[in-house]
Design a protein around this motif. Sequence first.
Motif, PDB file in Angstrom:
ATOM      1  N   VAL A   1     -14.669  33.306  -2.299  1.00 27.36           N
ATOM      2  CA  VAL A   1     -15.614  34.090  -1.500  1.00 27.36           C
ATOM      3  C   VAL A   1     -14.947  35.345  -0.933  1.00 27.36           C
ATOM      4  CG1 VAL A   1     -17.019  34.048   0.574  1.00 27.36           C
ATOM      5  CG2 VAL A   1     -17.143  32.171  -1.032  1.00 27.36           C
ATOM      6  N   PRO A   2     -13.802  35.215  -0.239  1.00 31.10           N
ATOM      7  CA  PRO A   2     -13.218  36.462   0.268  1.00 31.10           C
ATOM      8  C   PRO A   2     -12.729  37.400  -0.830  1.00 31.10           C
ATOM      9  CG  PRO A   2     -11.854  34.580   0.879  1.00 31.10           C
ATOM     10  CD  PRO A   2     -13.096  34.036   0.281  1.00 31.10           C
ATOM     11  N   LEU A   3     -12.218  36.858  -1.934  1.00 31.26           N
ATOM     12  CA  LEU A   3     -11.737  37.756  -2.994  1.00 31.26           C
ATOM     13  C   LEU A   3     -12.890  38.595  -3.535  1.00 31.26           C
ATOM     14  CD1 LEU A   3      -9.495  38.705  -4.888  1.00 31.26           C
ATOM     15  CD2 LEU A   3     -10.171  36.916  -6.449  1.00 31.26           C
ATOM     16  N   MET A   4     -14.007  37.906  -3.884  1.00 33.07           N
ATOM     17  CA  MET A   4     -15.158  38.635  -4.412  1.00 33.07           C
ATOM     18  C   MET A   4     -15.682  39.614  -3.373  1.00 33.07           C
ATOM     19  SD  MET A   4     -16.102  37.219  -7.476  1.00 33.07           S
ATOM     20  CE  MET A   4     -17.618  36.489  -7.912  1.00 33.07           C
ATOM     21  N   ALA A   5     -15.642  39.193  -2.103  1.00 31.78           N
ATOM     22  CA  ALA A   5     -16.169  40.061  -1.055  1.00 31.78           C
ATOM     23  C   ALA A   5     -15.330  41.330  -0.955  1.00 31.78           C
ATOM     24  CB  ALA A   5     -16.179  39.325   0.277  1.00 31.78           C
ATOM     25  N   ALA A   6     -13.999  41.187  -1.083  1.00 32.41           N
ATOM     26  CA  ALA A   6     -13.141  42.373  -0.995  1.00 32.41           C
ATOM     27  C   ALA A   6     -13.501  43.368  -2.087  1.00 32.41           C
ATOM     28  CB  ALA A   6     -11.674  41.970  -1.106  1.00 32.41           C
ATOM     29  N   LEU A   7     -13.760  42.840  -3.297  1.00 34.69           N
ATOM     30  CA  LEU A   7     -14.109  43.726  -4.411  1.00 34.69           C
ATOM     31  C   LEU A   7     -15.460  44.388  -4.157  1.00 34.69           C
ATOM     32  CD1 LEU A   7     -13.109  41.203  -7.160  1.00 34.69           C
ATOM     33  CD2 LEU A   7     -11.785  43.136  -6.384  1.00 34.69           C
ATOM     34  N   LEU A   8     -16.383  43.578  -3.673  1.00 37.15           N
ATOM     35  CA  LEU A   8     -17.735  44.077  -3.418  1.00 37.15           C
ATOM     36  C   LEU A   8     -17.707  45.156  -2.345  1.00 37.15           C
ATOM     37  CD1 LEU A   8     -20.175  42.924  -4.837  1.00 37.15           C
ATOM     38  CD2 LEU A   8     -20.780  41.752  -2.738  1.00 37.15           C
ATOM     39  N   ILE A   9     -16.916  44.907  -1.300  1.00 36.32           N
ATOM     40  CA  ILE A   9     -16.852  45.884  -0.217  1.00 36.32           C
ATOM     41  C   ILE A   9     -16.289  47.197  -0.727  1.00 36.32           C
ATOM     42  CG2 ILE A   9     -15.723  46.407   1.972  1.00 36.32           C
ATOM     43  CD1 ILE A   9     -15.774  43.369   2.500  1.00 36.32           C
ATOM     44  N   THR A  10     -15.242  47.115  -1.569  1.00 35.07           N
ATOM     45  CA  THR A  10     -14.667  48.345  -2.112  1.00 35.07           C
ATOM     46  C   THR A  10     -15.701  49.123  -2.900  1.00 35.07           C
ATOM     47  OG1 THR A  10     -12.682  47.056  -2.397  1.00 35.07           O
ATOM     48  CG2 THR A  10     -12.700  49.236  -3.372  1.00 35.07           C
ATOM     49  N   ALA A  11     -16.401  48.406  -3.788  1.00 32.46           N
ATOM     50  CA  ALA A  11     -17.404  49.098  -4.592  1.00 32.46           C
ATOM     51  C   ALA A  11     -18.492  49.670  -3.685  1.00 32.46           C
ATOM     52  CB  ALA A  11     -17.998  48.143  -5.623  1.00 32.46           C
ATOM     53  N   LEU A  12     -18.921  48.874  -2.706  1.00 31.41           N
ATOM     54  CA  LEU A  12     -20.003  49.324  -1.825  1.00 31.41           C
ATOM     55  C   LEU A  12     -19.589  50.506  -0.968  1.00 31.41           C
ATOM     56  CD1 LEU A  12     -21.901  46.262  -0.390  1.00 31.41           C
ATOM     57  CD2 LEU A  12     -22.790  48.143  -1.741  1.00 31.41           C
ATOM     58  N   SER A  13     -18.310  50.567  -0.595  1.00 37.35           N
ATOM     59  CA  SER A  13     -17.900  51.650   0.299  1.00 37.35           C
ATOM     60  C   SER A  13     -18.081  53.002  -0.374  1.00 37.35           C
ATOM     61  CB  SER A  13     -16.458  51.448   0.743  1.00 37.35           C
ATOM     62  OG  SER A  13     -15.598  51.637  -0.346  1.00 37.35           O
ATOM     63  N   TRP A  14     -18.224  53.016  -1.694  1.00 40.19           N
ATOM     64  CA  TRP A  14     -18.500  54.274  -2.394  1.00 40.19           C
ATOM     65  C   TRP A  14     -19.995  54.501  -2.570  1.00 40.19           C
ATOM     66  CZ3 TRP A  14     -14.789  57.758  -3.353  1.00 40.19           C
ATOM     67  CH2 TRP A  14     -13.474  57.308  -3.225  1.00 40.19           C
ATOM     68  N   ILE A  15     -20.790  53.482  -2.304  1.00 42.48           N
ATOM     69  CA  ILE A  15     -22.225  53.618  -2.545  1.00 42.48           C
ATOM     70  C   ILE A  15     -22.988  53.649  -1.232  1.00 42.48           C
ATOM     71  CG2 ILE A  15     -24.210  52.556  -3.669  1.00 42.48           C
ATOM     72  CD1 ILE A  15     -22.063  51.242  -5.574  1.00 42.48           C
ATOM     73  N   ASN A  16     -22.795  52.594  -0.435  1.00 44.30           N
ATOM     74  CA  ASN A  16     -23.533  52.521   0.817  1.00 44.30           C
ATOM     75  C   ASN A  16     -22.663  51.815   1.845  1.00 44.30           C
ATOM     76  OD1 ASN A  16     -25.202  52.137   2.911  1.00 44.30           O
ATOM     77  ND2 ASN A  16     -26.844  51.161   1.748  1.00 44.30           N
ATOM     78  N   ARG A  17     -22.216  52.590   2.852  1.00 38.38           N
ATOM     79  CA  ARG A  17     -21.190  52.055   3.745  1.00 38.38           C
ATOM     80  C   ARG A  17     -21.733  51.045   4.743  1.00 38.38           C
ATOM     81  NH1 ARG A  17     -18.593  57.387   5.054  1.00 38.38           N
ATOM     82  NH2 ARG A  17     -17.471  57.878   3.152  1.00 38.38           N
ATOM     83  N   LYS A  18     -23.050  51.023   4.915  1.00 40.41           N
ATOM     84  CA  LYS A  18     -23.598  50.266   6.039  1.00 40.41           C
ATOM     85  C   LYS A  18     -23.280  48.780   5.961  1.00 40.41           C
ATOM     86  CE  LYS A  18     -27.647  52.504   6.063  1.00 40.41           C
ATOM     87  NZ  LYS A  18     -29.076  52.484   5.948  1.00 40.41           N
ATOM     88  N   TRP A  19     -23.196  48.280   4.721  1.00 32.23           N
ATOM     89  CA  TRP A  19     -23.149  46.833   4.563  1.00 32.23           C
ATOM     90  C   TRP A  19     -21.766  46.232   4.730  1.00 32.23           C
ATOM     91  CZ3 TRP A  19     -27.429  44.072   4.588  1.00 32.23           C
ATOM     92  CH2 TRP A  19     -28.624  44.761   4.339  1.00 32.23           C
ATOM     93  N   CYS A  20     -20.741  47.091   4.765  1.00 32.01           N
ATOM     94  CA  CYS A  20     -19.374  46.566   4.704  1.00 32.01           C
ATOM     95  C   CYS A  20     -19.087  45.561   5.817  1.00 32.01           C
ATOM     96  CB  CYS A  20     -18.375  47.701   4.765  1.00 32.01           C
ATOM     97  SG  CYS A  20     -18.503  48.781   3.345  1.00 32.01           S
TER      98      CYS A  20
END
Lengths: 276, 494, 130
Positions: B12-31
């Motif tokens: 869960v945290p590993l996938m979340a770290a990847l997701l957050i990185t990708a999201l930080s380039w798309i939509n920062r709100k969710w991080c």
Amino acid sequence: MKTVAILTVCLCGSLFLFCTMEFPNWGDPAAPASMHLSPYFIQNAEKDAAVPNIVTAVLADYRGYDTMFETAVIFAAGLACFFLLRTFTRKRRNERLFRHIPTGIVLNIKAGGKIPDDPSKFERIDSHWTPNDLIIKTTCRLIIPSIQLFALYVIAHGHHSPGGGFQGGVILGASFILLAISTDLRSTVRRLSERTSAIMASAGVLIYAGTGLLCLLLGSVFLDYGALAPVLRSGSVMARSHGILIVEIGVGLAVMAVMIWLYYNISSAGKHDEGL
Amino acid sequence: MTHQLPALIIIVPLMAALLITALSWINRKWCFTITCATFALSLAASVGVMIEVLENGVVSYRLGGWRPPIGIEFRIDHLNALVLLVIFSVALLNLFASRIKVQAHFPNKAGTFYALSVLFVTGLAGITITGDAFNLYVLLEITALTGYALIGMGQEHAPLAGLNYLIMGTIGASFYLLGVGFLYMMTGTLNMMELSKLLPELYDTRVVMFGFFLCLVGLFIKMALFPLHSWLPNAYTYMPTAASGLIASLTTKVMIYVMIRISLLVFTPAFSFGNAMLMTVLVWLAVIAIVAGSILALAQKSVTRMLTFIIIAEVGYMVGGFWLGNRDGVTGSILHIVNDAAMTLCLFLVAGSFRFRLDSDRFSELSGSFRHMPYTMIAFVVGALSIIGVPPTCGFFSKWYLIKGGLAAGSYHFVAALIFSSLINVILFFRIFEIGFFQTLPHGEPVSQAIPAARGIREAPRGMVISSLIAATSLIILGLSTNILVSRVIRFVF
Amino acid sequence: MMNDLITMIAAKYNYWAFIVLMMIGLYAMIVKKNLVKKIIGMNIFQTSIILFYISVGAKESATIPIIAHGHQEGVIQATAYINPLPHVLMLTAIVVSVATLGVALALAIRVYNQYRTLEEDDIQSQINQI
């Protein structure tokens, strides 16, 4: 300080040397390391996963969890360099960059600003600027596609010959770095933006972890590619082989993207203006 | 589904770290939301694993479906389950406190900050959960790399401190890797359980002895045991306050856990505690660490820097307690891992609030803080009492076990060092209380007449206050539940 | 006597080489005052460990761990291939050392931007001045 250091180093070294006396001989086929676990890998890798390259089998299957985090290490390094170095400057459409040759300072001239007119002191390093060198340009134009093709071969052929995701990914990354060196950083960033490389890096590791998660969701344990058999429409041994390939592609993507990302940030100290 | 819980703790945290990185380039709100959800999910999963361990004993999870020496396994016993709980609780609490600080310090890189801290926690959890000696090294490096990056973004001399930490940390990790290599060369396996079965025959060989020694030295560098501590004070002083609660309270504690794991699980207690000379030397080292850490803490002029030296002394507590080699000592040491993580978190959160409101945490700036930051100061007082070791707080109980262990082992120097350091802590903290409570402002007018807003002294933002108060409450709850903790969990470790 | 010595050297020189490399790296990290030289020392140190692991994996008269084509007729002989496990582990260690190097260089760039030098003595004197 120096003498203390030499003494410490010699002391450590002699301790180690003293220890080597009890080491198994180099290349001894009866050494415990060669007798205990490795025969299993050598004899069963092909049976278990249909992969003749045992290193690939151990890397991506038996110890696949290690390799997943190895990819995560590389990813963490890319992220860390971005976090440490990147400085965001506002982008302007009509910006023109001039480098002051004696000091190396880069001037950013807004639209309508006065353009420096002394060509002996200022050099234009605009995004359209490329070194006007026919030999380098032509050579790179010839070399880069072959490098990329070779990289894809290395990734795809990792099952049968030395190679795999890491090696192929690094070669693929190197081709982009060559482009950046032979032209300049900005023209490379235009081809593959930082955003793309960051997303690709996370996507690569996500392919790896996602494959593992899919195995878990299909009822087996994490990273047990055998569980992918119904999805891939093959036997469980071939599913392992395919699973390894999928994972290696993920690794290749991540490593390539991170190599490029690292180069972007380190070569320009995070400014993405000029590069080396 | 319960048998998949161990895997979820890590995935869960590993996938979340990847997701957050990708999201930080798309939509920062969710991080932030994703980070929160991740830690909460992993905490829930580790609670589940803890329950499982309490009911059925050791939980093993085979990654890739391979049986242990061939593949890698997760091996969770009472000790790791406890450490996992600590890791995720601390991460979650620190996250609530850090949101505003992250927005203030890294407006453009908030997503990256969250991704790095999630990866950091993933690494720690992975170190804790794994049953493979080499896998531990890989995760050690994940923790280390993300830690260097987080530290390097702090203020003042942070990059230099980060680089020094990187070099020392790499030496430590490399020594550990080399030690594992020595063990591998002699046995041919990397799995901890199998190592513990194969090693006893080889205990007399120099290579195994030296491998053990190398692992220990590597871990001592990583946990900053006194003569090898030089990286810690600067790195922890300058690091961004948003990360300090996380890094300071977890890194050293998890390293001590690894030391315990290597000494008790990979090597047998009979081997680790069978070498009287080694134990004497290590307990003496711990004594020196405690005394030196306490004395150096006296010389500091800011809260965070003082805390870094207290951490060095606390490392001495845990190392010394463990190497007393008797039941009380080991119990005290493990209990102190939990308690010290909570205490350090509480105090670093408070120090972070000081820095956020006052831009500095020098003692001289704290005058009038009791009046204007009452809740933060309550948390500070509880944390301080716990570090000193005053009864209802948890610090007392682990110290009690450590002293009992020291007396049982006849290590009176260790007991004396513990008491000495408690006395020094009294001086350290009451000095700050005095400044915060009684002292007048630098201009000479008494506190009551000063305009608090002009000096920027007012209560810290809600998130920080609540997290510090929860941390402070947990100190008392941990203290009161010591008995349950020892009889239900720690008793099974040694 | 002479023969014994030669066999011992032949059996151990790989390990000695790793020790020498490691000590060079350690020395550089302790003594050198330039941060980049320290980083280079760190890299040498890590490389020496890679050499050690690979030496552990070596096997006399064995080939690379890729099963030859057309072996189906016979059983795979474990002695015919070198130990694959250290190679796998070192692939990981190489990646880790590359990642560490990247972060180290990034930190060094930040240090340079802050103090305009990479010499530890100069940095220390700048810190003391403040």
